[in-house]
Design an enzyme around this catalytic site. Structure first.
Site, PDB file in Angstrom:
ATOM      1  N   ASP A  96       5.805   9.486  -8.410  1.00  0.00           N
ATOM      2  CA  ASP A  96       6.208   8.320  -7.613  1.00  0.00           C
ATOM      3  C   ASP A  96       5.167   7.199  -7.654  1.00  0.00           C
ATOM      4  O   ASP A  96       5.512   6.019  -7.678  1.00  0.00           O
ATOM      5  CB  ASP A  96       6.371   8.728  -6.136  1.00  0.00           C
ATOM      6  CG  ASP A  96       7.824   8.976  -5.756  1.00  0.00           C
ATOM      7  OD1 ASP A  96       8.661   9.075  -6.667  1.00  0.00           O
ATOM      8  OD2 ASP A  96       8.112   9.080  -4.551  1.00  0.00           O
ATOM      9  N   ASN A 156       0.750   3.852  -1.264  1.00  0.00           N
ATOM     10  CA  ASN A 156      -0.436   4.406  -1.930  1.00  0.00           C
ATOM     11  C   ASN A 156      -0.723   5.864  -1.569  1.00  0.00           C
ATOM     12  O   ASN A 156      -1.221   6.610  -2.390  1.00  0.00           O
ATOM     13  CB  ASN A 156      -1.656   3.513  -1.679  1.00  0.00           C
ATOM     14  CG  ASN A 156      -1.960   3.353  -0.213  1.00  0.00           C
ATOM     15  OD1 ASN A 156      -1.114   3.581   0.649  1.00  0.00           O
ATOM     16  ND2 ASN A 156      -3.174   2.960   0.096  1.00  0.00           N
ATOM     17  N   GLU A 253      -1.721   0.220  10.987  1.00  0.00           N
ATOM     18  CA  GLU A 253      -2.759   0.610  10.020  1.00  0.00           C
ATOM     19  C   GLU A 253      -2.648  -0.367   8.856  1.00  0.00           C
ATOM     20  O   GLU A 253      -1.742  -0.245   8.025  1.00  0.00           O
ATOM     21  CB  GLU A 253      -2.519   2.050   9.546  1.00  0.00           C
ATOM     22  CG  GLU A 253      -2.749   3.096  10.604  1.00  0.00           C
ATOM     23  CD  GLU A 253      -4.231   3.309  10.925  1.00  0.00           C
ATOM     24  OE1 GLU A 253      -5.093   2.831  10.169  1.00  0.00           O
ATOM     25  OE2 GLU A 253      -4.507   3.938  11.953  1.00  0.00           O
ATOM     26  N   CYS A 287      -6.610   1.429   1.174  1.00  0.00           N
ATOM     27  CA  CYS A 287      -6.834   0.419   2.215  1.00  0.00           C
ATOM     28  C   CYS A 287      -8.289   0.309   2.633  1.00  0.00           C
ATOM     29  O   CYS A 287      -8.792  -0.765   2.921  1.00  0.00           O
ATOM     30  CB  CYS A 287      -5.984   0.761   3.433  1.00  0.00           C
ATOM     31  SG  CYS A 287      -6.243   2.451   3.994  1.00  0.00           S
ATOM     32  N   GLU A 465      -5.204   6.677  13.857  1.00  0.00           N
ATOM     33  CA  GLU A 465      -4.520   7.881  13.424  1.00  0.00           C
ATOM     34  C   GLU A 465      -5.561   8.990  13.355  1.00  0.00           C
ATOM     35  O   GLU A 465      -6.762   8.735  13.382  1.00  0.00           O
ATOM     36  CB  GLU A 465      -3.841   7.655  12.065  1.00  0.00           C
ATOM     37  CG  GLU A 465      -2.667   6.688  12.218  1.00  0.00           C
ATOM     38  CD  GLU A 465      -1.752   6.567  11.010  1.00  0.00           C
ATOM     39  OE1 GLU A 465      -2.229   6.680   9.873  1.00  0.00           O
ATOM     40  OE2 GLU A 465      -0.541   6.352  11.225  1.00  0.00           O
TER      41      GLU A 465
HETATM   42  P1  NAD Z   1       3.657  -3.794   2.554  1.00  0.00           P
HETATM   43  O1  NAD Z   1       3.190  -4.432   3.805  1.00  0.00           O
HETATM   44  O2  NAD Z   1       4.184  -4.626   1.475  1.00  0.00           O
HETATM   45  O3  NAD Z   1       4.812  -2.725   2.871  1.00  0.00           O
HETATM   46  C1  NAD Z   1       4.602  -1.649   3.769  1.00  0.00           C
HETATM   47  C2  NAD Z   1       5.941  -1.140   4.253  1.00  0.00           C
HETATM   48  O4  NAD Z   1       6.561  -2.145   5.050  1.00  0.00           O
HETATM   49  C3  NAD Z   1       6.940  -0.796   3.147  1.00  0.00           C
HETATM   50  O5  NAD Z   1       7.614   0.394   3.522  1.00  0.00           O
HETATM   51  C4  NAD Z   1       7.886  -1.981   3.165  1.00  0.00           C
HETATM   52  O6  NAD Z   1       9.184  -1.686   2.708  1.00  0.00           O
HETATM   53  C5  NAD Z   1       7.909  -2.320   4.634  1.00  0.00           C
HETATM   54  N1  NAD Z   1       8.304  -3.691   4.970  1.00  0.00           N
HETATM   55  C6  NAD Z   1       8.236  -4.812   4.211  1.00  0.00           C
HETATM   56  N2  NAD Z   1       8.683  -5.882   4.912  1.00  0.00           N
HETATM   57  C7  NAD Z   1       9.013  -5.432   6.135  1.00  0.00           C
HETATM   58  C8  NAD Z   1       9.511  -6.049   7.313  1.00  0.00           C
HETATM   59  N3  NAD Z   1       9.750  -7.361   7.374  1.00  0.00           N
HETATM   60  N4  NAD Z   1       9.756  -5.282   8.391  1.00  0.00           N
HETATM   61  C9  NAD Z   1       9.485  -3.960   8.370  1.00  0.00           C
HETATM   62  N5  NAD Z   1       9.012  -3.319   7.285  1.00  0.00           N
HETATM   63  C10 NAD Z   1       8.774  -4.039   6.184  1.00  0.00           C
HETATM   64  O7  NAD Z   1       2.439  -2.909   2.055  1.00  0.00           O
HETATM   65  P2  NAD Z   1       2.345  -2.042   0.714  1.00  0.00           P
HETATM   66  O8  NAD Z   1       2.229  -2.967  -0.447  1.00  0.00           O
HETATM   67  O9  NAD Z   1       3.408  -1.003   0.710  1.00  0.00           O
HETATM   68  O10 NAD Z   1       0.964  -1.272   0.949  1.00  0.00           O
HETATM   69  C11 NAD Z   1      -0.273  -1.837   0.680  1.00  0.00           C
HETATM   70  C12 NAD Z   1      -0.930  -2.314   1.956  1.00  0.00           C
HETATM   71  O11 NAD Z   1      -0.991  -1.247   2.899  1.00  0.00           O
HETATM   72  C13 NAD Z   1      -2.354  -2.754   1.733  1.00  0.00           C
HETATM   73  O12 NAD Z   1      -2.607  -3.930   2.457  1.00  0.00           O
HETATM   74  C14 NAD Z   1      -3.164  -1.586   2.314  1.00  0.00           C
HETATM   75  O13 NAD Z   1      -4.459  -1.933   2.717  1.00  0.00           O
HETATM   76  C15 NAD Z   1      -2.304  -1.153   3.441  1.00  0.00           C
HETATM   77  N6  NAD Z   1      -2.582   0.247   3.832  1.00  0.00           N
HETATM   78  C16 NAD Z   1      -3.236   0.478   5.010  1.00  0.00           C
HETATM   79  C17 NAD Z   1      -3.561   1.786   5.380  1.00  0.00           C
HETATM   80  C18 NAD Z   1      -4.301   2.090   6.653  1.00  0.00           C
HETATM   81  O14 NAD Z   1      -4.284   3.242   7.074  1.00  0.00           O
HETATM   82  N7  NAD Z   1      -4.946   1.129   7.295  1.00  0.00           N
HETATM   83  C19 NAD Z   1      -3.192   2.839   4.552  1.00  0.00           C
HETATM   84  C20 NAD Z   1      -2.513   2.566   3.364  1.00  0.00           C
HETATM   85  C21 NAD Z   1      -2.211   1.257   3.017  1.00  0.00           C
END
Ligand code: NAD
Length: 491
Positions: A96, A156, A253, A287, A465
């Protein structure tokens, strides 16, 4: 002929069973390393979310009435099943996400199982307090579940995120509707199947698939009591707005641009290892990565020489090959974005020591591969040093003294993590106390055991978390005053 669930369908999981979406829509999930289709994923629309909310409400009514001990037993059984299927789940995660199989069993699958085991053990200990108010009264508090938790994940660490959210939520007696990232949806369904097999009542853990719109429908649903979100800061803002309409509980997060400070007395080999882990693990798509590496000017050249040699020895390629160090980035668009940052770094005047090139891997021509990049001569105000790149791009800067580096490290809107390498214990703790970040490592980087809270300061998030304190984010407190004497009344 009506549509059926086939081997290539990734279904929704609602009310304890796999199901097709009422929306009639689906989307394609593909392996980032090969570009080949993995499954057709059922896409949840408004009516599917309604169905999931009804199922989750029913599930909540059953689950919240069990004792903590009973709930914990289910979670611990699920953890044991995950451990039995470790490699199968790890391979799903690799297909995936494009991350290497050298990482996934431990960093993703064990980490998920640990969370279920940890919170399974704590479930019987979710409790209130007794408050003595003298001989004629006392009060007590009940710690009660919130109800339905809507959970939204990033791509991720798909399985880890699903488990880190489900474990404390379910331990506390809540039900959950989880929307995995549309790019990595497989293991959320596997987790749902495992939880059912472990004895979880139907409707307690549900999975809905889809893009931002599905996430929006979930986060804005008036019967969802809490939203726990992992993703980027801009999406986090939208989800917070949705949650605000009905004043939901939230955990956020979010992203980061974390500093890693390497003092001149550091063990050089460990410091280089730490910097590499902090930038190149999971293709740099982490992240908490320490992407702003501050190296004391006296050791800079030795540090860079060792770092360059070890980075150039990294193997980039087939994620399923156990010898691979770095796999495929998640999508061609994301690879382009990361490569654009490399171009920008050069344009801004940073020196590209190595890497930063698109790679073609034989047999994986459609994959999104690049060589890990190291920039030196970086300045704090360069965009590569201020914005989250979310790829294997390390920016190295030099510093002279402690106060200076602490101020520079804190000069960011993010505050997820930080790292400090030094042999001087007093300095390590003094610096840590001044850094404005939620998770800090001394002489290591990016370790996240289940018993240690994880989460961000500033725009990197709200709440934590992992650790017992995560239960506070999935419960609410009811205070009960008990009168033992007469009621005082002047009327
Ligand atoms: P993203 O914000 O693009 O998407 C995250 C999730 O939100 C996805 O499931 C997406 O479908 C959903 N989403 C998108 N638009 C939405 C909306 N309007 N309403 C509700 N949900 C919506 O992030 P990504 O590209 O999937 O992940 C990368 C980001 O995640 C990076 O910024 C990374 O730092 C962060 N991250 C943070 C942590 C942490 O624990 N702090 C862990 C992993 C990733």
């Amino acid at each position: 002929m009506s549509k059926k669930i086939t081997k290539t369908t990734l279904p929704l999981y609602i009310g304890g069973k796999a199901c097709l979406a009422i929306s009639g829509k689906s989307f394609r999930n593909e392996n980032p390393a090969t570009g080949r289709k993995l499954t057709d994923v059922e896409q949840a629309g408004r009516r599917d979310i309604e169905k999931a909310v009804v199922a989750a409400r029913k599930g909540f009514q059953t689950w919240s009435q069990l004792t903590g001990m009973e709930r914990g037993q289910v979670l611990k059984r699920a953890a044991a099943l995950i451990r039995e299927r470790r490699m199968e789940l790890a391979k799903n995660e690799v297909r995936d996400s494009g991350k290497p199989i050298a990482e996934a069993p431990e960093a993703d699958i064990d980490s998920g199982a640990d969370a279920l085991e940890y919170f399974g053990g704590l479930a019987a200990d979710v409790k209130g307090e007794h408050l003595d108010l003298g001989p004629e009264a006392f009060a007590y508090t009940r710690r009660e579940p919130l109800g339905i938790c809507g959970a939204i994940g990033a791509w991720n660490y798909p399985f880890q995120i699903a488990c880190w959210k489900a474990a404390p939520a379910l331990a506390a007696g809540n039900s959950m509707i989880f929307k995995p990232s549309e790019m990595t949806p497989t293991n959320a369904v596997k987790l749902a199947e495992i939880l059912t097999e472990a004895g979880l009542p139907n409707g307690v853990y549900n999975v809905v698939h889809g893009m931002g719109e599905t996430g929006h429908l979930l986060a804005s649903h008036p019967d969802v009591d809490k939203v726990t979100f992992t993703g980027s800061v801009p999406t986090g803002r939208k989800v917070l707005k949705d949650a605000a309409a009905t004043i939901k509980h939230v955990t956020m997060e979010l992203g980061g641009k974390s500093p890693l400070i390497i003092f001149d007395d550091s063990d050089l080999k460990n410091a280089v290892s730490g910097a590499m882990n902090a930038n190149f693990f999971t293709q740099g798509e982490v992240c908490s990565n320490g992407t702003r590496v501050y190296v004391h000017e006296d050791i800079h050249d030795d540090f860079i020489a060792a770092l360059k040699e070890r980075t150039e020895a990294m193997v980039v390629g087939d994620p399923m090959n156990p010898k691979t160090d770095m796999g495929s980035l998640i999508t061609p668009d994301h690879l382009d974005k990361v490569l654009e940052y490399v171009r920008l770094g050069i344009e801004e005047g940073a020196h590209l020591v190595t890497g930063g090139e698109k790679l073609t891997v034989k047999g994986f021509e459609k994959g999104n591969f690049m060589s890990p990049a190291i920039f030196t001569a970086c300045q704090d105000d360069m965009r590569i040093c201020r914005e989250e790149i979310f790829g294997p791009v390390m920016s190295v800067m030099t510093f002279k003294d402690e106060d200076e580096v602490v101020n520079r490290a804190n000069d960011t809107e993010f505050g997820l993590s930080a790292g400090v390498f030094t042999q001087d214990l007093t300095r390590a703790h003094r610096v840590v106390a001044k850094l404005r970040a939620g998770s800090i490592w001394i002489n290591n980087y990016n370790l996240t055991p289940a018993g240690v809270p994880f989460g961000g300061y500033k725009q990197s998030g709200i709440g934590r978390e992992n650790a017992a304190m995560a239960l506070e984010h999935f419960t609410q407190v009811k205070s009960v005053y008990v009168e033992l004497g007469d009621v005082e009344c002047s009327y």
